[in-house]
Scaffold this motif. Structure first.
Motif, PDB file in Angstrom:
ATOM      1  N   MET A 207       0.963  -1.268   0.141  1.00  0.00           N
ATOM      2  CA  MET A 207       0.161   0.063  -0.022  1.00  0.00           C
ATOM      3  C   MET A 207       0.762   1.316   0.067  1.00  0.00           C
ATOM      4  O   MET A 207       0.275   2.407  -0.036  1.00  0.00           O
ATOM      5  CB  MET A 207      -0.918   0.016   1.370  1.00  0.00           C
ATOM      6  N   GLY A 208       2.059   1.034  -0.092  1.00  0.00           N
ATOM      7  CA  GLY A 208       2.941   2.192   0.039  1.00  0.00           C
ATOM      8  C   GLY A 208       2.782   2.927   1.204  1.00  0.00           C
ATOM      9  O   GLY A 208       2.857   4.203   1.168  1.00  0.00           O
ATOM     10  N   MET A 209       2.873   2.533   2.294  1.00  0.00           N
ATOM     11  CA  MET A 209       2.683   3.245   3.741  1.00  0.00           C
ATOM     12  C   MET A 209       3.847   4.007   3.813  1.00  0.00           C
ATOM     13  O   MET A 209       5.127   3.687   3.778  1.00  0.00           O
ATOM     14  CB  MET A 209       2.188   2.203   4.798  1.00  0.00           C
TER      15      MET A 209
ATOM     16  N   ARG B 231      13.533   3.921 -10.268  1.00  0.00           N
ATOM     17  CA  ARG B 231      12.295   4.355  -9.901  1.00  0.00           C
ATOM     18  C   ARG B 231      11.620   5.003 -11.255  1.00  0.00           C
ATOM     19  O   ARG B 231      12.235   5.929 -11.888  1.00  0.00           O
ATOM     20  CB  ARG B 231      11.941   5.303  -8.940  1.00  0.00           C
TER      21      ARG B 231
ATOM     22  N   HIS C 147       8.747   7.296 -12.416  1.00  0.00           N
ATOM     23  CA  HIS C 147       7.597   8.172 -11.957  1.00  0.00           C
ATOM     24  C   HIS C 147       6.477   8.453 -12.782  1.00  0.00           C
ATOM     25  O   HIS C 147       6.708   9.096 -14.148  1.00  0.00           O
ATOM     26  CB  HIS C 147       8.052   9.518 -11.033  1.00  0.00           C
TER      27      HIS C 147
ATOM     28  N   PHE D  68       1.737   9.780 -11.920  1.00  0.00           N
ATOM     29  CA  PHE D  68       1.129   9.853 -10.917  1.00  0.00           C
ATOM     30  C   PHE D  68      -0.226   8.929 -11.631  1.00  0.00           C
ATOM     31  O   PHE D  68      -0.943   9.228 -12.453  1.00  0.00           O
ATOM     32  CB  PHE D  68       0.498  11.051 -10.612  1.00  0.00           C
ATOM     33  N   TYR D  69      -0.573   8.014 -10.934  1.00  0.00           N
ATOM     34  CA  TYR D  69      -1.929   7.004 -11.287  1.00  0.00           C
ATOM     35  C   TYR D  69      -2.412   6.263 -10.015  1.00  0.00           C
ATOM     36  O   TYR D  69      -1.558   5.909  -9.570  1.00  0.00           O
ATOM     37  CB  TYR D  69      -1.773   6.313 -12.640  1.00  0.00           C
ATOM     38  N   PRO D  70      -3.818   6.319  -9.898  1.00  0.00           N
ATOM     39  CA  PRO D  70      -4.180   5.764  -8.528  1.00  0.00           C
ATOM     40  C   PRO D  70      -3.915   4.091  -8.424  1.00  0.00           C
ATOM     41  O   PRO D  70      -3.802   3.710  -7.175  1.00  0.00           O
ATOM     42  CB  PRO D  70      -5.486   5.930  -8.618  1.00  0.00           C
TER      43      PRO D  70
ATOM     44  N   PRO E 260       0.498   2.511  -5.896  1.00  0.00           N
ATOM     45  CA  PRO E 260       0.373   3.172  -4.587  1.00  0.00           C
ATOM     46  C   PRO E 260       1.598   4.335  -4.206  1.00  0.00           C
ATOM     47  O   PRO E 260       1.397   5.167  -3.509  1.00  0.00           O
ATOM     48  CB  PRO E 260       0.564   1.968  -3.723  1.00  0.00           C
ATOM     49  N   LYS E 261       2.679   3.959  -4.484  1.00  0.00           N
ATOM     50  CA  LYS E 261       3.794   4.883  -4.458  1.00  0.00           C
ATOM     51  C   LYS E 261       4.078   5.993  -5.462  1.00  0.00           C
ATOM     52  O   LYS E 261       4.679   6.813  -5.176  1.00  0.00           O
ATOM     53  CB  LYS E 261       5.018   4.231  -4.499  1.00  0.00           C
ATOM     54  N   ASN E 262       3.065   6.035  -6.568  1.00  0.00           N
ATOM     55  CA  ASN E 262       2.980   6.890  -7.694  1.00  0.00           C
ATOM     56  C   ASN E 262       4.552   6.846  -8.247  1.00  0.00           C
ATOM     57  O   ASN E 262       4.986   7.892  -8.994  1.00  0.00           O
ATOM     58  CB  ASN E 262       2.899   8.314  -7.272  1.00  0.00           C
ATOM     59  N   TYR E 263       5.404   5.646  -7.843  1.00  0.00           N
ATOM     60  CA  TYR E 263       6.446   5.398  -8.983  1.00  0.00           C
ATOM     61  C   TYR E 263       6.541   3.998  -8.903  1.00  0.00           C
ATOM     62  O   TYR E 263       5.847   3.262  -7.957  1.00  0.00           O
ATOM     63  CB  TYR E 263       7.676   5.889  -8.345  1.00  0.00           C
TER      64      TYR E 263
ATOM     65  N   ARG F 161      11.293  10.452 -15.344  1.00  0.00           N
ATOM     66  CA  ARG F 161      12.321  11.062 -14.243  1.00  0.00           C
ATOM     67  C   ARG F 161      12.861   9.678 -13.500  1.00  0.00           C
ATOM     68  O   ARG F 161      12.800   9.900 -12.391  1.00  0.00           O
ATOM     69  CB  ARG F 161      11.370  11.946 -13.190  1.00  0.00           C
ATOM     70  N   TYR F 162      13.232   8.906 -14.338  1.00  0.00           N
ATOM     71  CA  TYR F 162      14.028   7.517 -13.937  1.00  0.00           C
ATOM     72  C   TYR F 162      15.029   8.095 -12.951  1.00  0.00           C
ATOM     73  O   TYR F 162      15.837   9.056 -13.280  1.00  0.00           O
ATOM     74  CB  TYR F 162      14.519   6.873 -14.800  1.00  0.00           C
TER      75      TYR F 162
END
Lengths: 489, 486
Positions: free
Chosen positions: B43-45, B79, B81, B83-85, B88-91, B276-277
């Motif tokens: 969940m990318g907590m 990584r 990058h 943004f998409y739901p 969870p980490k947006n990467y 943005r690797y």
């Protein structure tokens, strides 16, 4: 007895509990009372969960009465910076975006402290996401320096340093990405240790810049620092950057220093900067002390020091822009009530949720990683980082430690540089190279200005040679009384 | 006249069949209740960290070894990058410039002169294979959207080909070959319906003979192997038509709509992401030693085309049988085990490819696909059945008749034959009477046969088999009939 207890070191508190003169509940109640009375002046804690604290103390007393203590530190308080996860406690990171986030799990350091039976105090204030050197970027208000509440306690672990200085707790944990343990330690007159990168697990530490972050203790004494390091250091399979556990006991290491005379290097580049005259004088006295003690002290050079600050602000912001991407208003963070679609949710939740300094650094980092700029900034910064690391490796061929000021000045006034982030960044000039190189560093209290502000020096050791830091600091501590001074309330 | 030719490159994502996810010990399997296969890491907590799944790395290296890739000594994690739901980490943790496998090739078979003849083979060049984590699944329900993070973090490899595919049929052949190779090696079940194998295609067209590649279009949502063929065919046609009509091709990403049978624009070049690797500071590079590589090479499965050549060359199986058999690793294993007990490769392969496969297909439904392991039959039982035929105890016809029952209940064929009294009749006295009956009652084929029309005897044989309910030994029937008719 009450004030004695608050001023006590961990060792003294251990004796009190062992003697049965005081229970863990009574002991912790006194600290909690002291916090409740004075936290409004210092704002070291964002929140204080009294029930959580006293339940742990009660459990410790029960273990004591049934002779099932978990360790000699069972029942001793320790406060935790609010970017380190404690299960079922709020994990705000000093940010609006995580204001109501409750951690579903324990950080590895938290687990280790719990396994010792230590009583955890959650909610220590900090710069938002550990970005800052003043603790003024906290969404929950600035922390004040207990020695002079007009002054900053330093940052980002300002809550960690102020809580120890104010005797709210005997010891605390902070996190250090560019000086965030050592500089607030210096400003508040307490010890602040940043261990070697990889020495302490980062699992459960909310990442600011993953390749720089380390958790470490802030304390009244070298011995307390060693005791906490003994607990939190060691390999963790949940953190791939954690190093194999070393076969060493730091408390034991500092016991007999009769024959310990380290070779100390003084880097000329660190003294070429503008240093506050009183701070410079204090450092000179420290150098004289070690010379008198019979330590070999020699001048060294770390030629790439001047490149450290810009290198740091590229690497740290790049990693931060990536690490903070997960705070998006979708799952557990603040979500803007105004957002009507997915892009709005991202823009508005993050816009509302992040403060000015965090926003500035996320934008900087995003830029540094962008296509077309990546090589000029991020890739180049990584190369310079290697040069800085090599400077230290070369220097350590002939010496055991490097000695520098921790910060160019004693604690500055709150809001002094509110309009000039670069001035604030410059305050970390002596601590940042240590993170870039991944070395361990310790700030040691070494006096006061005429106006009563604490002064400090920094010791830097080779990789995984924390014992050199602790032993060298102990030589000084044994001959001085600065660490026993405490602010008046 | 079509003066253009296509150039195609594929990006194939394959989910590895591992027990746990790529960077945490959360389990992964298909079909669980939404958001039950998660933990704090998935969940990318805040504060959680990834750790590598060694098994997934090993499986990827094995794929590389199977497909003749170079396995560099060091591989690292980056990584990616956006943004998409569903992320969870947006990467996404992936591999940018140091993948686990570099180069390599996949053998494909092109269409032959007829279905019964092996077509020409060639090798499609690969660029690289890297390992990454899968994302979750976003579903839009009216004006809300819901996310299932079960799939998030599942180990996923991306196999990237060079622009070395020149027709929709070749793309189809590439995917079927890749799929059976990975299935045979136990890398993945490669079920496209379950999203275990997904394919994007980069397609451009250029004037025939031109060295310069045309502007490429990325085609997504090719959710079945036929979808890949049809989508690519449509896109080649669309680009060719546009150019012939005086238009130019725009670099863009298009989506294949299988129902409408057309592609439409998803995003243009200007809308492309800047990923943005960045090297992932939470993960150390992986060092692949020669010893580790050698260890992994030991357990490598035989590739389907190699196996097919072996079956044809050493077991003398026909192309038509092997081309079906070698697509199904499970049948091959069963086949080879049966062969160790009874050495009649052709008969065993025939039963597997025809009768047993038909039974499996008949028992399967859309929602419930069966495999051989779901049935009671074992290699020992099949070997026993073939041996009964070979010994002359039962006819092939009887064997085919009782097979469905044996497949389901796993009963011994010998026992079943006894119980049902199905032994082949070899009593020549009784058979002679039945043959004489057939001759007496069928004057027309008798007359035809006597007039020199050889196949007419088959009608008489059929009558005899009918009268004996298939139990008569066909060889004996043939002998007796000829004797009586002479």
């Amino acid at each position: 007895m009450s004030s004695n207890l608050l001023n006590a070191t961990i060792g003294e508190l251990q004796k009190l509990l062992e003697s049965g003169k005081v229970s863990s509940v009574e002991l912790n109640q006194q600290f909690v009372d002291h916090i409740e009375k004075h936290n409004s002046e210092v704002n070291a804690f964002i929140f204080v969960d009294k029930d959580f604290i006293l339940e742990q103390a009660k459990a410790s007393d029960e273990r004591r009465s049934s002779s099932s203590l978990l360790s000699s530190l069972d029942g001793i308080p320790i406060a935790i910076k609010n970017n380190i996860a404690i299960e079922d406690q709020r994990l705000t990171c000093g940010s609006h975006i995580l204001e109501n986030f409750v951690s579903p799990y324990d950080a590895t350091v938290t687990t280790r402290l719990k396994q010792q039976g230590m009583v955890l105090y959650s909610g220590l204030n900090m710069d938002e996401f550990a970005m800052g050197s003043t603790t003024e970027s906290s969404y929950f208000g600035a922390t004040s320096n207990p020695w002079n509440t007009e002054r900053s306690p330093g940052g980002s672990s300002g809550g960690s340093s102020a809580s120890v200085a104010a005797r709210f707790v005997p010891v605390s944990l902070g996190s250090d990405t560019g000086g965030s343990i050592r500089q607030p330690g210096a400003f508040c007159g307490v010890y602040g240790l940043k261990p070697t990168y990889g020495q302490v697990s980062r699992y459960g530490l909310v990442a600011f810049a993953s390749s720089l972050d380390q958790i470490g203790p802030l304390s009244h004494s070298v011995e307390d620092c060693a005791k906490v390091l003994d607990i939190i250091a060691g390999h963790d399979e949940r953190d791939s950057s954690s190093y194999p556990t070393l076969d060493i006991n730091y408390l034991q290491e500092i016991q007999n220093l009769e024959d310990y005379r380290p070779r100390i290097g003084i880097p000329k580049e660190y003294f070429a900067h503008d240093i506050d005259p009183e701070a410079a004088k204090a450092i000179d006295a420290v150098i004289d002390f070690y010379k008198t003690k019979g330590c070999e002290v020699k001048d060294i050079t770390l030629p790439n020091t001047d490149l450290a600050l810009s290198t740091y602000y590229i690497i740290a912001t790049a990693e931060a822009s990536s690490n903070l991407a997960r705070f998006d208003g979708i799952r557990y963070t603040h979500r803007s009530g105004e957002a009507k679609n997915i892009m709005d949710t991202y823009f508005m939740s993050r816009g509302e949720g992040f403060g000015e300094e965090v926003t500035r650094r996320v934008i900087l980092g995003t830029f540094a990683l962008s296509s077309g700029y990546h090589d000029a900034y991020y890739s180049k910064a990584q190369k310079v980082r290697t040069l800085i690391r090599r400077d230290f490796e070369t220097a350590f061929e002939d010496i055991d430690l490097v000695l520098t000021p921790t910060a160019p000045t004693p604690a500055f006034k709150k809001g002094e540089n509110a309009d000039d982030p670069l001035m604030v960044y410059l305050n970390d000039i002596f601590t940042i190279p240590v993170n870039l190189a991944g070395l361990p560093g310790l700030s040691v209290p070494c006096g006061f200005t005429q106006t009563g502000l604490p002064l400090s020096y920094q010791l830097i050791a080779p990789y995984f040679k924390e014992e050199h830091l602790l032993k060298t600091a102990k030589l000084f501590e044994d001959a001085h009384d600065y660490h026993n001074q405490h602010p008046q309330f | 006249m079509n003066k253009f030719e296509p150039v195609i490159g594929l990006e194939v994502h394959v989910q590895l069949s591992t027990e746990s996810k790529m960077f945490t010990n959360a389990p992964y399997y298909f079909g669980a209740e939404p958001n039950t296969l998660t933990n704090a890491v998935v969940m990318g907590m805040p504060g959680t960290l990834p750790v590598l799944n060694k098994r997934a790395i090993e499986k990827t290296i094995q794929v590389g070894l199977l497909l003749d890739c170079e396995i560099p000594r060091q591989s690292k994690w980056d990584r990616k990058h956006y943004f998409y739901p569903d992320m969870p980490k947006n990467y996404q943790i992936s591999q940018y410039d140091q993948p686990l496998c570099v180069g390599g090739e996949v053998e494909i078979e092109l269409e032959g002169e007829s279905r019964n003849v092996m077509g020409p083979h060639r090798y499609v060049k690969l660029t690289r294979i890297h390992l990454e984590e899968d994302v979750g699944k976003l579903t839009h329900l009216g004006d809300i959207s819901v996310v299932d993070y079960n799939r998030a973090g599942a180990p996923l490899i991306e196999i990237v080909t060079e622009p070395d595919i020149y027709s929709p049929e070749e793309a189809y052949a590439f995917l079927t070959s890749l799929r059976s190779t990975l299935q045979a090696a136990g890398i993945s079940d490669c079920d496209m319906e379950k999203g275990q194998l997904r394919c994007d295609a980069n397609i451009s067209v250029k004037p025939v003979g031109s060295a310069k590649l045309g502007t490429k279009v990325e085609l997504k949502n090719l959710n079945s192997i036929t979808g890949v063929r049809n989508g690519i065919a449509y896109e080649i046609d669309r680009q060719t038509r546009d150019i012939l009509a005086g238009g130019t091709i725009t670099q863009e990403t298009r989506r294949w709509d299988a129902d409408a049978e057309m592609t439409y624009v998803m995003r243009t070049k200007e809308e492309a992401h800047d990923y943005r690797y960045m090297p992932d500071p939470d993960l150390m590079p992986v060092i692949i030693t020669d010893e580790w590589k050698a260890e992994l090479a030991k357990g490598l499965a035989e590739k389907p085309f190699d196996r097919q050549r072996r079956y044809m060359d050493t077991l003398d199986l026909p192309y038509t049988i092997t081309s079906v058999l070698c697509q199904e690793p499970e049948l091959c294993t069963f086949f080879e085990e049966t062969l160790t007990i009874h050495k009649n490769a052709k008969a065993i392969a025939n039963f597997l490819v025809n009768d047993i496969q038909r039974e499996i297909a008949e028992a399967s439904h859309d929602e419930d696909q069966k495999v051989l392991a779901d049935f009671a039959i074992t290699p020992g039982i099949l070997a026993e059945l073939v041996a009964l035929v070979d010994k002359g105890t039962i006819s092939n016809q009887i064997a085919k008749e009782i097979l469905p029952e044996i497949i389901k209940n796993g009963k011994s064929p010998a026992t079943l034959v006894k119980e049902k009294g199905l032994e082949q009749s070899s009593d020549s006295g009784e058979l002679e009477l039945i043959c004489q009956d057939a001759i007496d009652n069928n004057p027309k084929p008798v007359a035809e046969f006597k007039a020199g029309k050889e196949p007419a005897i088959n009608a008489l044989k059929g009558q005899v088999m009918k009268a004996t309910r298939g139990k008569a030994n066909p060889k004996m029937v043939d002998d007796i009939l000829r004797k009586l008719l002479s």
